[in-house]
Design an enzyme around this catalytic site. Structure first.
Site, mmCIF file in Angstrom:
data_model
loop_
_atom_site.group_PDB
_atom_site.id
_atom_site.type_symbol
_atom_site.label_atom_id
_atom_site.label_comp_id
_atom_site.label_asym_id
_atom_site.label_seq_id
_atom_site.Cartn_x
_atom_site.Cartn_y
_atom_site.Cartn_z
ATOM 1 N N ALA A 50 31.326 43.817 40.369
ATOM 2 C CA ALA A 50 32.570 43.183 40.805
ATOM 3 C C ALA A 50 33.715 43.746 39.982
ATOM 4 O O ALA A 50 33.486 44.456 38.994
ATOM 5 C CB ALA A 50 32.499 41.672 40.613
ATOM 6 N N LYS A 51 34.904 43.463 40.365
ATOM 7 C CA LYS A 51 36.075 43.810 39.562
ATOM 8 C C LYS A 51 37.231 42.929 39.983
ATOM 9 O O LYS A 51 37.264 42.441 41.114
ATOM 10 C CB LYS A 51 36.445 45.282 39.781
ATOM 11 N N GLY A 52 38.174 42.748 39.059
ATOM 12 C CA GLY A 52 39.347 41.950 39.383
ATOM 13 C C GLY A 52 40.589 42.605 38.823
ATOM 14 O O GLY A 52 40.506 43.522 38.001
#
Ligand code: NAD
Length: 428
Positions: free
Chosen positions: A108-110
């Site tokens: 994931a990444k934000g």
């Protein structure tokens, strides 16, 4: 070569490499499409009151690429250039990174579109808490576990943990990694990515039979990854002849005294600007220096088809995520430059994040010697496997890393997807 300006897209670079590996694996089209796309992508909008009383709106993202191997894991970036395609690429790279190193996490990444240097600590705390609130049903120790990335560090992770704990009415340390020690962080996490980059660099030097004490290196970026990579390589005798950050780039053919530079950086508001004991050079020239090792440790797409032909380094170790655009791959390969891909080279961060998450979940606290030894074992094994697969398929280490990751994720994904009745790999 045409003078037309090519706009690089990190997500497209990821897809280009993915497709090469998927074709070699003869991956079925349905699973191929599934793994190219994120499972979930969320855009959030929120506002905070600034110190001067004005209200400012922010846009943030969280992309869950894949959870076949475990809870999704990936950093949060604060930068003005953050955009959904970048976050999607970074999320996918997290999936492949964990798979290559055998860490039981998905990817994931934000990110939040903001310039952290233009906000006070109070404002950054408000931004982080508002973002956490907006994503409180996404994050969770067994669901999605954030970590630091460009522009964020232990402070932001501590605020995130605290806000999430308040919202759930109990302390939940394992919701985020990269925290301060006093908030449940792990020994060795701050320097883990740079330590990993240095471990991988030494293995790559060994492959080319270059002794560390005779090696030279140039490092782009002097933040978390660049600074620690420089320090550990300096300690191993590698001569760091050039470093840069967003403000300035320096060259010293006799080698930069890295501990002295770190002291200067810490006393100089965390920038190397104005460091006296070197010559200032143009930012772009650092990448073209005649060194044994080039470590891009700042941002994506700094090496493209435009400058790849002029690179003189013998080894490129990708400290940053995506510093080489896919249109440079063949050029670097033709020049016989050994490129150690990001999804292996900078995996030290997610590895020690995994150790932190385990310690939080088990209510344990590990010794630094134990952490560093485990980190070294995991990265050495990852390096050996990638190079073995590269020889087996006669491909670059990057494509080998993608082959390993895709195979592992595709096999696990197919077990999970009851609806997937088609064969995973094409029959011919
Ligand atoms: P950071 O914010 O701590 O440091 C970034 C550095 O890059 C700063 O020194 C900044 O001044 C410099 N920089 C920015 N633009 C530049 C330019 N044009 N030229 C030269 N220097 C420039 O970020 P970080 O955590 O060190 O992350 C750097 C890269 O490493 C990113 O690609 C990130 O995704 C990747 N990465 C970070 C981690 C981690 O644990 N922090 C883990 C894996 C990968």
């Amino acid at each position: 070569m045409s003078s037309e300006i090519i706009k690089h897209n990190p997500f497209q670079s990821m897809i280009d490499r993915f497709n090469i590996a998927a074709d070699i694996l003869k991956l079925d089209d349905s699973i191929k499409q599934k793994l190219q796309r994120p499972e979930k992508q969320i855009t959030v909008n929120f506002s905070i009151t600034l110190d001067n009383g004005n209200v400012q709106n922010f846009e943030g993202y969280r992309v869950i690429h894949n959870t076949a191997l475990g809870p999704s894991k990936g950093g949060i970036r604060y930068d003005t250039a953050v955009n959904l395609d970048e976050v999607k690429a970074l999320a996918a790279w997290m999936t492949w990174k964990s798979a290559v190193t055998g860490i039981p996490f998905g990817g994931a990444k934000g990110g939040i579109i903001c310039d952290p240097r233009n906000h006070s600590k109070t404002e950054l705390e408000k931004i982080t808490r508002a973002y956490t609130k907006a994503l409180s049903d996404i994050f969770g120790p067994e669901k999605d576990v954030p970590a630091p990335d460009m522009g964020t560090g232990p402070d932001e992770m501590g605020w995130l943990m605290d806000e999430f704990s308040i919202l759930h009415g109990r302390p939940i340390h394992a919701v985020v990694t990269g925290k301060h020690l006093h908030s449940g962080g792990s020994l060795g996490r701050v320097e883990a990515t740079g330590r990993g980059v240095s471990i991988i660099t030494l293995l790559a030097l060994e492959k080319l039979k270059i002794r560390p004490a005779r090696a030279t290196a140039a490092i782009q970026g002097f933040g978390n990854v660049g600074l620690h990579s420089a320090l550990f390589l300096h300690e191993k005798g590698v001569k760091i002849v050039a470093v840069s950050d967003v403000s300035e780039a320096f060259y010293n053919p006799n080698g930069i005294n890295i501990p002295e530079l770190i002291l200067y950086y810490n006393l100089n508001n965390k920038t190397i600007k104005g460091y006296p004991n070197s010559v200032a050079i143009k930012h772009e020239d650092l990448l073209l220096l005649d060194v044994d090792v080039l470590i891009p440790a700042a941002k994506e797409d700094v090496i493209t088809q435009k400058n790849a032909g002029d690179i003189k380094a013998r080894i490129i170790v990708e400290g940053a995520n995506g510093p080489v655009a896919s249109d440079a791959d063949q050029i670097l390969h033709d020049k016989n430059i050994l490129v150690v891909p990001d999804i292996l080279a900078n995996a030290g961060g997610v590895t020690v994040s995994y150790f932190e998450w385990l310690q939080n979940s088990l209510l344990e606290s590990w010794r630094i010697s134990q952490i560093n030894k485990r980190l070294e074992d995991i990265l050495e094994k990852g390096f050996e496997t990638v190079f073995r697969v590269a020889v087996k398929h006669n491909v670059t280490p990057r494509i080998a890393a993608y082959i390993i990751a895709l195979k592992k994720v595709a096999e696990t994904q197919s077990v999970k997807e009851v609806a997937l009745e088609a064969p995973l790999f094409k029959q011919n």
